[in-house]
Scaffold this active site. Structure first.
Site, PDB file in Angstrom:
ATOM      1  N   LYS A 178      28.344 -16.637 -24.032  1.00  0.00           N
ATOM      2  CA  LYS A 178      29.365 -16.071 -24.563  1.00  0.00           C
ATOM      3  C   LYS A 178      30.483 -15.686 -23.314  1.00  0.00           C
ATOM      4  O   LYS A 178      30.055 -15.784 -22.028  1.00  0.00           O
ATOM      5  CB  LYS A 178      29.019 -14.756 -25.074  1.00  0.00           C
ATOM      6  CG  LYS A 178      28.229 -14.954 -26.345  1.00  0.00           C
ATOM      7  CD  LYS A 178      28.196 -13.196 -26.832  1.00  0.00           C
ATOM      8  CE  LYS A 178      27.393 -13.233 -28.116  1.00  0.00           C
ATOM      9  NZ  LYS A 178      28.085 -13.777 -29.170  1.00  0.00           N
ATOM     10  N   ARG A 209      20.835 -15.689 -37.137  1.00  0.00           N
ATOM     11  CA  ARG A 209      20.247 -16.449 -38.411  1.00  0.00           C
ATOM     12  C   ARG A 209      19.005 -17.211 -38.182  1.00  0.00           C
ATOM     13  O   ARG A 209      18.086 -17.283 -39.219  1.00  0.00           O
ATOM     14  CB  ARG A 209      21.595 -17.192 -38.884  1.00  0.00           C
ATOM     15  CG  ARG A 209      21.625 -18.646 -37.783  1.00  0.00           C
ATOM     16  CD  ARG A 209      22.970 -19.292 -38.429  1.00  0.00           C
ATOM     17  NE  ARG A 209      24.282 -18.625 -37.935  1.00  0.00           N
ATOM     18  CZ  ARG A 209      25.445 -18.850 -37.970  1.00  0.00           C
ATOM     19  NH1 ARG A 209      25.762 -19.969 -38.523  1.00  0.00           N
ATOM     20  NH2 ARG A 209      26.399 -18.271 -37.707  1.00  0.00           N
TER      21      ARG A 209
HETATM   22  N1  BES Z   1      25.883 -11.278 -32.361  1.00  0.00           N
HETATM   23  C1  BES Z   1      26.903 -12.160 -32.444  1.00  0.00           C
HETATM   24  C2  BES Z   1      27.775 -11.969 -33.641  1.00  0.00           C
HETATM   25  C3  BES Z   1      28.618 -10.785 -33.157  1.00  0.00           C
HETATM   26  C4  BES Z   1      29.664 -11.035 -32.337  1.00  0.00           C
HETATM   27  C5  BES Z   1      28.618  -9.809 -33.991  1.00  0.00           C
HETATM   28  C6  BES Z   1      30.798  -9.920 -32.224  1.00  0.00           C
HETATM   29  C7  BES Z   1      29.497  -8.512 -33.701  1.00  0.00           C
HETATM   30  C8  BES Z   1      30.589  -8.632 -32.834  1.00  0.00           C
HETATM   31  C9  BES Z   1      26.117 -13.625 -33.100  1.00  0.00           C
HETATM   32  O1  BES Z   1      24.906 -13.939 -32.402  1.00  0.00           O
HETATM   33  C10 BES Z   1      26.950 -14.733 -32.940  1.00  0.00           C
HETATM   34  O2  BES Z   1      27.098 -15.022 -31.410  1.00  0.00           O
HETATM   35  N2  BES Z   1      27.634 -15.401 -33.665  1.00  0.00           N
HETATM   36  C11 BES Z   1      28.368 -16.484 -33.361  1.00  0.00           C
HETATM   37  C12 BES Z   1      28.146 -17.476 -34.540  1.00  0.00           C
HETATM   38  C13 BES Z   1      28.603 -18.850 -33.930  1.00  0.00           C
HETATM   39  C14 BES Z   1      27.985 -19.307 -32.776  1.00  0.00           C
HETATM   40  C15 BES Z   1      28.546 -19.842 -35.075  1.00  0.00           C
HETATM   41  C16 BES Z   1      30.067 -15.848 -33.594  1.00  0.00           C
HETATM   42  O3  BES Z   1      30.277 -15.139 -34.645  1.00  0.00           O
HETATM   43  O4  BES Z   1      30.780 -16.386 -33.062  1.00  0.00           O
HETATM   44 ZN    ZN Z   2      25.038 -14.958 -30.710  1.00  0.00          ZN
END
Ligand code: BES
Ligand code: ZN
Ligand code: ZN
Length: 458
Positions: free
Chosen positions: A237, A311
């Protein structure tokens, strides 16, 4: 009794709750001295406006609070941090559900996170009106304090074993049975994706499994995303994107809070709580983009983004949940940034193919003022998950993609069509203080869900 509430006392200061529309007529009926005072300080009953009305003897005669409209019961939550020490009573001609919201808001507005920074306690106490279920309100408030505390803990105090310990605490307090599968045992017990996501961390992956209640009662299984910190894994990230990722175990905190409410209220439910707990870390043993994982269900999953980890762990837990054919499965997760983009931080995204369930939950969302909005599990988006090497990928390659909907479509693959299932994609965070809580961890959806469960099963 929680310290923000008081037993009935002989003297208490009334709080008059007034919208700008109702205020002029109300003011007409007051004594000249109250009218003079309110006019002198320029009180107009605007939302969030507070007027302390003095008595001759330097004490308080009453408090006036401006609210947005007659339904704005949560505004009460600003008072405990703003009123002088003392015991207060509510004077509002609200029906029971609004009174419940108001008193709950007082409790929630009294919360502070004091683990790392001292704070003087708020000293304003509210008498819970007779018509409210005092015990139930306090159980709700305590459960939400717990949810917020768990989310607010720093990552070093919220490893997977800390999260498991929190689950043990809840189970013990409520007399529930608890089981835990740790580390490589997850492989022998066939939770391969929970293991794979968590294996890059020194903090071992876990699956916590709580059971409670009478086997004659309807079975409800709660599943909560317990990612104790989400770095994004190797598909790292950005700094901004990682900033709040201690909250990625909020789904787990939520199901623990909700379970606590269910058990303390003794709802006639056979309850199961599954918490896959991992850290999505970066190391030589972290899972990779292009890894192909075999899931508990048997489907193979090609990892196209290690940041879509929630997921994966939910998929194995949901497969297990569905295998017992419960009457209802509820999962709660901080699953996508896209849910927040769609609905903002205050509104939880609700996904289910069960229309009756969705309608009932939306009704309880309104009753409890716990905002939710239904979003679709749009099957055609399954096409974005096609893989050339596996049964499914873990992140959609579609253009103009709907991230929160995609994630729900992915999960559905593991729950199947036969079971009544609702998925909540939540933010679990107040970016700034609201009327019902300070900046930091927040509980979404569980007041509405509890109210629904109570109506359906009690
Ligand atoms: N934990 C995050 C989602 C999230 C981000 C929740 C910011 C609340 C605030 C999750 O694991 C994630 O990183 N999701 C990605 C998915 C993508 C890589 C398909 C996202 O939401 O960008
Ligand atoms: Zn994530
Ligand atoms: Zn995550």
């Amino acid at each position: 009794m929680l310290t923000c509430f008081s037993e009935i006392t002989s003297t208490s200061t009334p709080i008059y709750v007034l919208s700008a529309v109702d205020y002029p007529a109300w003011l007409e009926k007051q004594t000249p001295s109250l009218r003079n005072w309110a006019q002198r300080v320029g009180f107009q009953a605007k939302k969030g406006e507070i007027c302390l009305v003095p008595k001759d003897d330097n004490d308080l005669l009453c408090v006036l609070l401006g609210i947005a409209d007659r339904e704005d019961a949560l505004q009460i939550g600003i008072l405990p941090s703003r009123l002088p020490q003392g015991v207060y009573s509510l004077s509002a001609d609200w029906k029971e559900s609004l009174l419940n919201c108001a008193v709950t808001a007082w409790g929630l507005g009294s919360y502070r996170f004091t683990r790392y920074k001292k704070a003087d306690p708020y000293l304003a106490k509210l008498i819970i009106p007779d018509s409210c279920d005092s015990k139930e309100i306090q159980r709700t408030v305590s459960a939400i304090y717990r949810v917020r505390d768990l989310i607010n803990l720093a990552p070093h105090d919220m490893s997977t074993s800390h999260l498991a310990a929190a689950a043990y605490e809840v189970a013990q307090e409520c007399g529930a049975a608890i089981n835990q599968i740790t580390g490589v045992d997850l492989i022998t017990e066939n939770y391969p994706m929970i293991y794979a996501v968590g294996k890059g961390s020194e903090s071992e992956p876990q699956l916590v499994d709580i059971r409670w209640g009478d086997s004659k009662h309807p079975k409800v299984t709660l599943v909560g995303k317990g990612v104790c910190f989400d770095t994004g894994g190797l598909d790292l990230k950005s700094p901004d994107g990682m900033r709040l990722m201690k909250k990625d175990m909020a789904g787990a905190a939520h199901v623990l809070g909700l379970a606590q409410m269910i058990m303390q209220a003794q709802l006639p439910i056979q309850l199961r709580v599954l918490i896959p707990a991992v850290e999505n870390a970066i190391s030589g043993s972290a899972y990779h983009p292009s890894d192909v994982l075999k899931s508990r269900k048997g489907l193979t999953v090609e990892i196209t983004n290690t940041d879509a980890e929630g997921r994966l762990i939910l998929a194995d837990a949901l497969t297990e949940a569905a295998s017992e054919d419960p009457d209802l499965i509820i999962d709660i997760a901080t699953l996508t940034g896209a849910a927040r983009i769609a609905l903002g931080h205050e509104i939880g995204a609700l996904f289910t193919d069960d229309d009756a369930l969705a309608n009932d939950l939306m009704r309880h969302s309104k009753i409890t003022q716990d905002p939710l909005w239904r979003m679709p599990i749009h099957k055609p988006y399954r096409a974005g998950f096609e893989s050339t090497v596996a049964d499914i990928t873990n992140s959609s390659n579609a253009m103009f993609t709907a991230g929160a909907v995609n994630a729900a479509v992915f999960l559905k693959e593991f729950v199947g069509d036969a079971i009544s299932w609702v998925h909540f994609d939540i933010m679990a965070w107040n970016p700034r203080a609201s009327s019902i809580g300070p900046e930091g961890g927040e509980a979404n959806a569980i007041r509405a869900v509890f109210s629904y469960l109570k109506e359906r099963f009690q």
